[in-house]
Design an enzyme around this catalytic site. Structure first.
Site, short mmCIF file in Angstrom:
data_model
loop_
_atom_site.label_atom_id
_atom_site.label_comp_id
_atom_site.label_asym_id
_atom_site.label_seq_id
_atom_site.Cartn_x
_atom_site.Cartn_y
_atom_site.Cartn_z
N ARG A 1 -0.93 5.71 7.66
CA ARG A 1 -1.97 5.13 6.81
C ARG A 1 -2.32 3.77 7.40
NH1 ARG A 1 0.59 1.10 6.61
NH2 ARG A 1 -0.93 0.30 5.15
N GLY A 2 -3.33 3.13 6.79
CA GLY A 2 -3.86 1.88 7.36
C GLY A 2 -5.09 2.24 8.18
N ARG B 1 -9.48 11.29 4.52
CA ARG B 1 -9.53 10.14 3.59
C ARG B 1 -10.93 9.53 3.66
NH1 ARG B 1 -4.57 6.12 3.36
NH2 ARG B 1 -5.41 5.80 1.26
N ASP C 1 -10.53 -1.98 4.77
CA ASP C 1 -10.77 -0.57 5.11
C ASP C 1 -12.23 -0.31 5.45
OD1 ASP C 1 -8.16 -0.52 3.45
OD2 ASP C 1 -8.25 1.38 4.54
N ASN D 1 -10.72 -2.94 0.30
CA ASN D 1 -9.33 -2.97 0.78
C ASN D 1 -8.44 -2.46 -0.35
OD1 ASN D 1 -7.35 -3.62 2.81
ND2 ASN D 1 -6.71 -5.32 1.53
N LYS D 2 -7.15 -2.41 -0.08
CA LYS D 2 -6.16 -1.87 -1.02
C LYS D 2 -6.37 -2.40 -2.44
CE LYS D 2 -3.72 0.63 -0.52
NZ LYS D 2 -4.12 2.02 -0.87
O1 MRU Z 1 -3.85 3.40 1.47
P1 MRU Z 1 -3.50 2.68 2.74
O2 MRU Z 1 -2.07 2.33 2.85
O3 MRU Z 1 -4.05 3.41 3.95
O4 MRU Z 1 -4.31 1.32 2.63
C1 MRU Z 1 -4.20 0.39 3.68
C2 MRU Z 1 -4.93 -0.86 3.42
O5 MRU Z 1 -5.61 -1.01 2.42
C3 MRU Z 1 -4.90 -1.90 4.48
O6 MRU Z 1 -4.98 -3.18 3.92
C4 MRU Z 1 -6.11 -1.70 5.41
O7 MRU Z 1 -6.17 -0.39 5.86
C5 MRU Z 1 -6.06 -2.61 6.57
S1 MRU Z 1 -4.75 -2.15 7.66
C6 MRU Z 1 -4.85 -3.00 9.07
#
Ligand code: MRU
Length: 331
Positions: free
Chosen positions: A34-35, A77, A222, A232-233
């Protein structure tokens, strides 16, 4: 392809093997990896696996089978634009190579996407650290480190660089409900790097800002819209509101592959909603009262007006807006 299973970190360092695109798409969907940047890189390697498989099995119709697999990867995703950006790059290479050299060309492109991301991380680390003056603590959210990228990290890359420059004394990391990327992954990476880290529940962020006075909130992204709004998250938006209230600076760190200039504002960014069981359960055990349901958006949008700086591998955009993003890309 081998992926470190991020779902079981830090209790276990377990690797899983993938041989085809449906497997890779599933790994992305299930959060094995993820990320935003890591998702894009993984999908690019997924295209390489798929091309090799279909080329060997059904050499006449292999491009059609591959197209179906690319579609599958794109559906894994919805929010991180790096996924679609990487797949478009792979598609371009496919279109431009009509002879047997296409397999080598695809591998070359996937490796380039991976290498460029690592290089971007190091540049962002320097630019972001350059914004931090004096010495103090910072607050971060989710995981934006080596696990979420090609290596080094976006927000965590800035934190690594600034710590090395002795500008950061301590990192506060939100545990990041419900997947606990902060508690499980960010803390794991920082402890490995011997960077002091203290975890907090997201709900403690306001009190932290009032009592510990971190200099910066530093987060990843994201998808960034053309006007500078940032997805973002989930929880990032709350941090930005709190940061403004408490006079704490707010920095977003993301490579240009995360910027989507085709999207005018954050309102148009597709937000992923995941299974309610992710909130209702913990470690497979129900924790919520029977009969209760959950609302589980996993990203939110922070309006550009709450952001002091967006850092990309090209430099820094202060007080981001439409014109400044356009200027950043035209330079
Ligand atoms: O749901 P995830 O764990 O994929 O979400 C990740 C994030 O929101 C990160 O902050 C984002 O992808 C930046 S990672 C360099």
């Amino acid at each position: 392809m081998t992926l470190l299973d991020q779902r079981v970190l830090p209790l276990s360092e377990s690797y899983r093997q993938y041989h085809d695109a449906p497997g890779v798409a599933d790994a992305i969907r299930q959060m094995v990896v993820r990320g935003a940047p890591a998702i894009g890189i993984t999908a690019a390697y997924g295209v390489v696996l798929a091309a090799r498989q279909h080329f060997a099995n059904t050499s006449k119709t292999w491009r059609e089978s591959l197209a179906a697999d690319i579609k599958l990867l794109a559906q894994s995703r919805p929010t991180a634009v790096n996924l679609f950006w990487a797949l478009e790059r792979m598609q371009r290479v496919l279109n431009e190579n009509t002879d047997t050299s296409v397999l080598d060309a695809l591998l070359h492109e996937a490796l380039a996407i991976h290498d460029e991301d690592i290089a971007a991380n190091f540049s962002m680390g320097e630019y972001g650290a350059g914004l931090i003056s004096g010495q103090g603590s910072v607050l971060t959210h989710c995981n934006t480190g080596s696990l979420a990228t090609g290596g080094y990290g976006t927000a965590l890359g800035v934190i690594r660089s600034a710590y090395r420059q002795e500008k950061i004394t301590e990192v506060f990391a939100d545990e990041t409900r419900p997947w606990l990327q902060g508690a499980r992954l960010t803390a794991w990476e920082l402890v490995k790097d011997k960077i002091p880290v203290r975890l907090l529940a997201e709900g403690a962020a306001a009190s932290l800002m009032r009592s510990e006075r971190p200099g910066w909130v530093i987060v990843g992204a994201d998808r960034i819209a053309a006007n500078g709004d940032v997805a973002n998250k989930i929880g990032t938006y709350s941090l930005a509101v709190l940061a403004r209230q408490h006079g704490v600076n707010f920095m977003v760190v993301a490579p240009t592959s995360t910027v989507d200039m085709s999207i005018a504002s954050g309102e148009d960014i597709p937000i992923e909603y995941r299974d309610e069981q992710e909130l209702l359960q913990l470690g497979g055990n129900r924790i919520a009262a029977e009969g209760a349901h959950a609302w589980n958006p996993v990203f939110d949008v922070t309006p550009a007006g709450l952001i002091d700086a967006i850092v990309t591998e090209r430099g820094v955009i202060l007080q981001p807006d439409n014109d400044r993003l356009l200027k950043h890309f035209s330079e």
